[in-house]
Scaffold this motif. Structure first.
Motif, PDB file in Angstrom:
ATOM      1  N   MET A   1     -15.345 -62.790  -3.097  1.00 21.26           N
ATOM      2  CA  MET A   1     -16.829 -62.217  -2.523  1.00 21.26           C
ATOM      3  C   MET A   1     -17.663 -63.317  -3.482  1.00 21.26           C
ATOM      4  O   MET A   1     -17.533 -63.784  -5.075  1.00 21.26           O
ATOM      5  CB  MET A   1     -16.865 -61.210  -3.697  1.00 21.26           C
ATOM      6  N   ALA A   2     -18.888 -64.103  -3.180  1.00 26.99           N
ATOM      7  CA  ALA A   2     -19.830 -64.916  -3.936  1.00 26.99           C
ATOM      8  C   ALA A   2     -20.789 -64.489  -4.326  1.00 26.99           C
ATOM      9  O   ALA A   2     -20.901 -63.271  -4.475  1.00 26.99           O
ATOM     10  CB  ALA A   2     -20.070 -66.291  -2.840  1.00 26.99           C
ATOM     11  N   ALA A   3     -21.598 -65.470  -4.932  1.00 27.41           N
ATOM     12  CA  ALA A   3     -22.409 -64.855  -5.935  1.00 27.41           C
ATOM     13  C   ALA A   3     -23.574 -64.083  -4.562  1.00 27.41           C
ATOM     14  O   ALA A   3     -23.188 -63.786  -3.914  1.00 27.41           O
ATOM     15  CB  ALA A   3     -23.630 -65.862  -6.299  1.00 27.41           C
ATOM     16  N   ARG A   4     -24.481 -63.537  -5.438  1.00 27.90           N
ATOM     17  CA  ARG A   4     -25.690 -62.699  -4.143  1.00 27.90           C
ATOM     18  C   ARG A   4     -26.059 -63.754  -3.659  1.00 27.90           C
ATOM     19  O   ARG A   4     -26.678 -64.309  -3.677  1.00 27.90           O
ATOM     20  CB  ARG A   4     -26.687 -62.072  -5.234  1.00 27.90           C
ATOM     21  N   PRO A   5     -25.983 -62.768  -2.044  1.00 26.80           N
ATOM     22  CA  PRO A   5     -26.643 -63.843  -1.596  1.00 26.80           C
ATOM     23  C   PRO A   5     -27.491 -64.148  -1.212  1.00 26.80           C
ATOM     24  O   PRO A   5     -28.365 -63.325  -1.121  1.00 26.80           O
ATOM     25  CB  PRO A   5     -26.190 -62.825  -0.308  1.00 26.80           C
ATOM     26  N   GLN A   6     -28.053 -65.554  -0.445  1.00 28.24           N
ATOM     27  CA  GLN A   6     -29.136 -65.603  -0.324  1.00 28.24           C
ATOM     28  C   GLN A   6     -29.019 -66.609   0.602  1.00 28.24           C
ATOM     29  O   GLN A   6     -28.084 -66.520   1.509  1.00 28.24           O
ATOM     30  CB  GLN A   6     -29.270 -67.348  -1.974  1.00 28.24           C
ATOM     31  N   PRO A   7     -30.228 -66.261   1.634  1.00 24.01           N
ATOM     32  CA  PRO A   7     -30.589 -66.950   3.203  1.00 24.01           C
ATOM     33  C   PRO A   7     -29.395 -67.787   2.816  1.00 24.01           C
ATOM     34  O   PRO A   7     -29.120 -68.294   4.512  1.00 24.01           O
ATOM     35  CB  PRO A   7     -31.939 -67.573   3.011  1.00 24.01           C
ATOM     36  N   GLU A   8     -29.542 -69.355   1.882  1.00 28.98           N
ATOM     37  CA  GLU A   8     -29.321 -70.816   2.319  1.00 28.98           C
ATOM     38  C   GLU A   8     -27.666 -70.544   2.669  1.00 28.98           C
ATOM     39  O   GLU A   8     -26.800 -71.242   2.742  1.00 28.98           O
ATOM     40  CB  GLU A   8     -29.420 -71.371   2.063  1.00 28.98           C
ATOM     41  N   ALA A   9     -26.872 -68.930   1.379  1.00 31.73           N
ATOM     42  CA  ALA A   9     -25.665 -69.300   1.506  1.00 31.73           C
ATOM     43  C   ALA A   9     -25.260 -67.887   1.587  1.00 31.73           C
ATOM     44  O   ALA A   9     -25.495 -67.665   0.949  1.00 31.73           O
ATOM     45  CB  ALA A   9     -25.781 -69.612  -0.467  1.00 31.73           C
ATOM     46  N   PRO A  10     -25.057 -67.744   2.456  1.00 36.68           N
ATOM     47  CA  PRO A  10     -24.381 -66.512   3.389  1.00 36.68           C
ATOM     48  C   PRO A  10     -23.242 -66.181   2.190  1.00 36.68           C
ATOM     49  O   PRO A  10     -22.745 -66.377   1.779  1.00 36.68           O
ATOM     50  CB  PRO A  10     -24.478 -66.056   4.513  1.00 36.68           C
ATOM     51  N   LEU A  11     -23.689 -64.771   1.959  1.00 35.50           N
ATOM     52  CA  LEU A  11     -22.113 -64.241   1.097  1.00 35.50           C
ATOM     53  C   LEU A  11     -20.815 -64.011   2.503  1.00 35.50           C
ATOM     54  O   LEU A  11     -20.513 -64.193   3.377  1.00 35.50           O
ATOM     55  CB  LEU A  11     -23.002 -62.492   1.381  1.00 35.50           C
ATOM     56  N   GLN A  12     -19.525 -64.470   1.606  1.00 37.17           N
ATOM     57  CA  GLN A  12     -18.529 -64.367   2.040  1.00 37.17           C
ATOM     58  C   GLN A  12     -17.473 -63.987   1.514  1.00 37.17           C
ATOM     59  O   GLN A  12     -17.505 -63.601   0.292  1.00 37.17           O
ATOM     60  CB  GLN A  12     -18.039 -65.745   1.758  1.00 37.17           C
ATOM     61  N   ILE A  13     -15.967 -63.025   1.895  1.00 34.49           N
ATOM     62  CA  ILE A  13     -15.809 -61.934   1.625  1.00 34.49           C
ATOM     63  C   ILE A  13     -14.692 -62.743   1.890  1.00 34.49           C
ATOM     64  O   ILE A  13     -14.221 -62.804   2.864  1.00 34.49           O
ATOM     65  CB  ILE A  13     -15.493 -60.443   2.160  1.00 34.49           C
ATOM     66  N   ASP A  14     -13.597 -63.399   0.959  1.00 31.45           N
ATOM     67  CA  ASP A  14     -12.571 -63.492   1.657  1.00 31.45           C
ATOM     68  C   ASP A  14     -11.403 -62.776   0.910  1.00 31.45           C
ATOM     69  O   ASP A  14     -11.099 -62.119   0.183  1.00 31.45           O
ATOM     70  CB  ASP A  14     -11.968 -64.830   0.142  1.00 31.45           C
ATOM     71  N   ALA A  15     -10.041 -63.030   1.676  1.00 33.47           N
ATOM     72  CA  ALA A  15      -8.484 -62.619   1.001  1.00 33.47           C
ATOM     73  C   ALA A  15      -8.640 -62.806   0.206  1.00 33.47           C
ATOM     74  O   ALA A  15      -8.956 -64.019  -0.157  1.00 33.47           O
ATOM     75  CB  ALA A  15      -7.874 -63.348   2.402  1.00 33.47           C
ATOM     76  N   LEU A  16      -8.003 -62.153  -0.784  1.00 34.41           N
ATOM     77  CA  LEU A  16      -7.192 -61.732  -2.191  1.00 34.41           C
ATOM     78  C   LEU A  16      -5.930 -61.833  -2.306  1.00 34.41           C
ATOM     79  O   LEU A  16      -5.497 -60.499  -2.327  1.00 34.41           O
ATOM     80  CB  LEU A  16      -8.447 -60.468  -3.191  1.00 34.41           C
ATOM     81  N   GLY A  17      -5.420 -62.778  -1.855  1.00 32.36           N
ATOM     82  CA  GLY A  17      -4.035 -63.006  -2.362  1.00 32.36           C
ATOM     83  C   GLY A  17      -3.014 -63.791  -3.403  1.00 32.36           C
ATOM     84  O   GLY A  17      -4.174 -63.884  -4.569  1.00 32.36           O
ATOM     85  N   VAL A  18      -1.371 -63.716  -3.538  1.00 38.39           N
ATOM     86  CA  VAL A  18      -0.720 -63.361  -4.419  1.00 38.39           C
ATOM     87  C   VAL A  18      -1.226 -64.849  -5.069  1.00 38.39           C
ATOM     88  O   VAL A  18      -1.116 -65.350  -6.310  1.00 38.39           O
ATOM     89  CB  VAL A  18       0.716 -63.892  -4.501  1.00 38.39           C
ATOM     90  N   ALA A  19      -1.798 -65.863  -4.311  1.00 37.25           N
ATOM     91  CA  ALA A  19      -2.533 -67.632  -5.218  1.00 37.25           C
ATOM     92  C   ALA A  19      -3.665 -67.239  -5.607  1.00 37.25           C
ATOM     93  O   ALA A  19      -4.136 -68.348  -5.550  1.00 37.25           O
ATOM     94  CB  ALA A  19      -1.983 -68.728  -4.140  1.00 37.25           C
ATOM     95  N   GLY A  20      -4.661 -66.489  -5.204  1.00 38.47           N
ATOM     96  CA  GLY A  20      -6.190 -66.689  -5.471  1.00 38.47           C
ATOM     97  C   GLY A  20      -6.600 -66.135  -4.554  1.00 38.47           C
ATOM     98  O   GLY A  20      -5.746 -65.162  -2.775  1.00 38.47           O
ATOM     99  N   PRO A  21      -8.525 -66.403  -4.021  1.00 28.94           N
ATOM    100  CA  PRO A  21      -9.141 -66.555  -3.256  1.00 28.94           C
ATOM    101  C   PRO A  21      -8.221 -67.265  -1.724  1.00 28.94           C
ATOM    102  O   PRO A  21      -7.898 -68.231  -2.086  1.00 28.94           O
ATOM    103  CB  PRO A  21     -10.400 -66.494  -3.467  1.00 28.94           C
TER     104      PRO A  21
END
Length: 464
Positions: A1-21
């Motif tokens: 999960m990225a930093a707190r969302p801003q209009p120019e940087a929308p929130l991204q929820i990534d998968a968290l796999g065995v090798a990382g995001p």
């Protein structure tokens, strides 16, 4: 999960796999209750899911004491840490803004999950059969003993988004030594992300706990290729999976309160109302039916008056109790309520349960209906807001109107009735007296211990 969302940087929820995001090419939108865009959530493809499951199966099992110590650390990280760019207050704000769950409900859920993580040593001891040992190295196996052992290695969780509290169930599997893969709800993936991140930060290797957001078709891959699965949903989900022994469906609770004639209900109204409205009425433990020996109308009227006093507030108001949803969704629920209510007499919410907010979305207002008989079909209807059906019961009706119940609070002094309720297989939990159906405590089973499904005993004797 990225930093707190801003209009120019929308929130991204990534998968968290065995090798990382892992950020997939295919992503689904995340929106606020108002409809405003928040960001995107990755949709992991089937190939990535299968590779992740294979890597998790190949990973070693963490020793018991290390697991439990890590879970205790994770409780503090989850409750107080900054994860994915969100501190605790930012996380609560995010969940409330995007899912419509009131902030107070989110905070209660955080407390519950934290208690669950901290209590796993006690929970495992309580769940283990008294005749079994937890480790083959226990000296009792020299003379022969039962050893508690896992039935599998991998548990999939198809999570719901009604409240963050649903994530208080599956940590027991992690404590037992299972590897756990969580498919979060697209409505509220933030708690799942935060909890998985907290567990990893506390010492669990990535191969033991992963987050795999997927579409529905790939979700079936998770369920079919794991050893066990917990799946949340409505009656359709229960019907789909109930015959599969490796799937534990978490469907409607249809929790009830029974008030017999030997108990004065007049000083119980607040308790009953809280059982209906706790967590916004969305939990499977919330009361959806009240049966009264005698005339149910006075209790129903008092309950309607009490629930009617709950204010309609935005989900981010600290005083809010009721859930907020997109207006179109609330209108559809209202239409369904009117269809299923039939001849039931509406004492609250009969005109509408839709209360639109100026800032967007609508509050799901409570509803109270009175039915004529203990066999009325409405008594089995559960909806995702404070909706309760009140009807008559008499001893000659027997247990039939009380069956298929997750939690039954019996306000009675009749010992023979309590015996009968405990003996009824389709009543999962029995609370006697002044206890809301929503009462929970780590160590007291919710739908049985999860270990009842995931574990077994093996006989063992050894010479050295």
């Amino acid at each position: 999960m990225a930093a707190r969302p801003q209009p120019e940087a929308p929130l991204q929820i990534d998968a968290l796999g065995v090798a990382g995001p892992y950020r997939s090419r295919t992503r689904a939108p995340l929106t606020a209750v108002s409809g405003a865009p928040i960001g995107e959530i990755s949709q992991a493809p089937a190939l990535f899911v299968r590779r992740t499951l294979a890597a998790m199966r190949a990973a070693p099992v963490i020793p018991r004491d290390e697991r439990l110590t890590a879970m205790e650390r994770a409780a503090d990280v989850f409750a107080t840490g900054t994860l994915g760019g969100f501190d605790p207050d930012g996380y609560v704000e995010l969940v409330s803004t995007t899912s419509g769950v009131p902030r107070s409900v989110v905070r209660q859920s955080v407390e519950w999950i934290t208690d669950v993580l901290r209590s796993q040593r006690e929970v495992l001891d309580l769940a283990r059969p008294t005749g079994a040992v937890g480790d083959w190295r226990d000296g009792r196996t020299h003379a022969g003993a039962a050893v508690w052992a896992r039935r599998g290695d991998l548990l999939a969780v198809h999570a719901a988004g009604n409240t963050p509290a649903v994530h208080g169930l599956w940590p027991e599997a992690l404590a037992l030594g299972y590897k756990v893969v969580v498919r979060p709800s697209s409505r509220e993936p933030y708690t799942a992300f935060r909890l998985v991140a907290a567990l990893r930060a506390a010492g669990f290797p990535p191969a033991t706990i992963t987050l795999l957001p997927t579409d529905h078709s790939v979700a079936d891959v998770l369920i079919s290729e794991s050893d066990f699965a917990i799946v949340y949903g409505g009656q359709d989900v229960v019907d789909k999976y109930s015959a599969i022994p490796t799937v534990l469906p978490q469907g409607p609770g249809r929790s009830k309160i029974l008030v017999t004639a030997d108990v004065d209900w007049r000083d119980k109204v607040d308790l009953i109302a809280d059982s209906v409205s706790h967590l916004g009425g969305t939990a499977c433990t919330c009361t959806t039916a009240v049966l009264v020996e005698g005339d149910p109308a006075p209790l129903a009227e008092a309950l309607a008056e009490r629930l009617g006093r709950i204010p309609s507030l935005p989900a981010d108001d600290p005083r809010a109790i009721l859930t907020v949803q997109p207006t179109a969704s609330v209108v559809e629920i209202d239409r369904y309520l009117h269809r299923v209510a039939g001849e039931a007499r509406a004492l609250l919410g009969g005109d509408t349960i839709v209360d639109e907010l100026p800032g967007g979305g609508a509050v799901l207002r409570p509803a109270v209906h009175l039915v004529d008989t203990a066999t009325a079909p409405q008594l089995g209807v559960e909806l995702p807001f404070p909706c309760v059906w009140v009807g008559p019961w008499q001893p000659s009706d027997g247990l039939a109107p009380l069956r298929d119940t997750l939690v039954l609070t019996a306000m009675t002094t009749r010992g023979e009735l309590i015996d009968a309720l405990l003996d009824e297989p389709s009543i999962t939990n029995v609370y006697v007296g002044d206890h809301p159906t929503t009462w929970l405590r780590p160590g007291v089973p919710h739908d049985g211990y999860l270990a009842d499904v995931l574990m077994r005993t093996k006989g063992m004797i050894r010479s050295a």
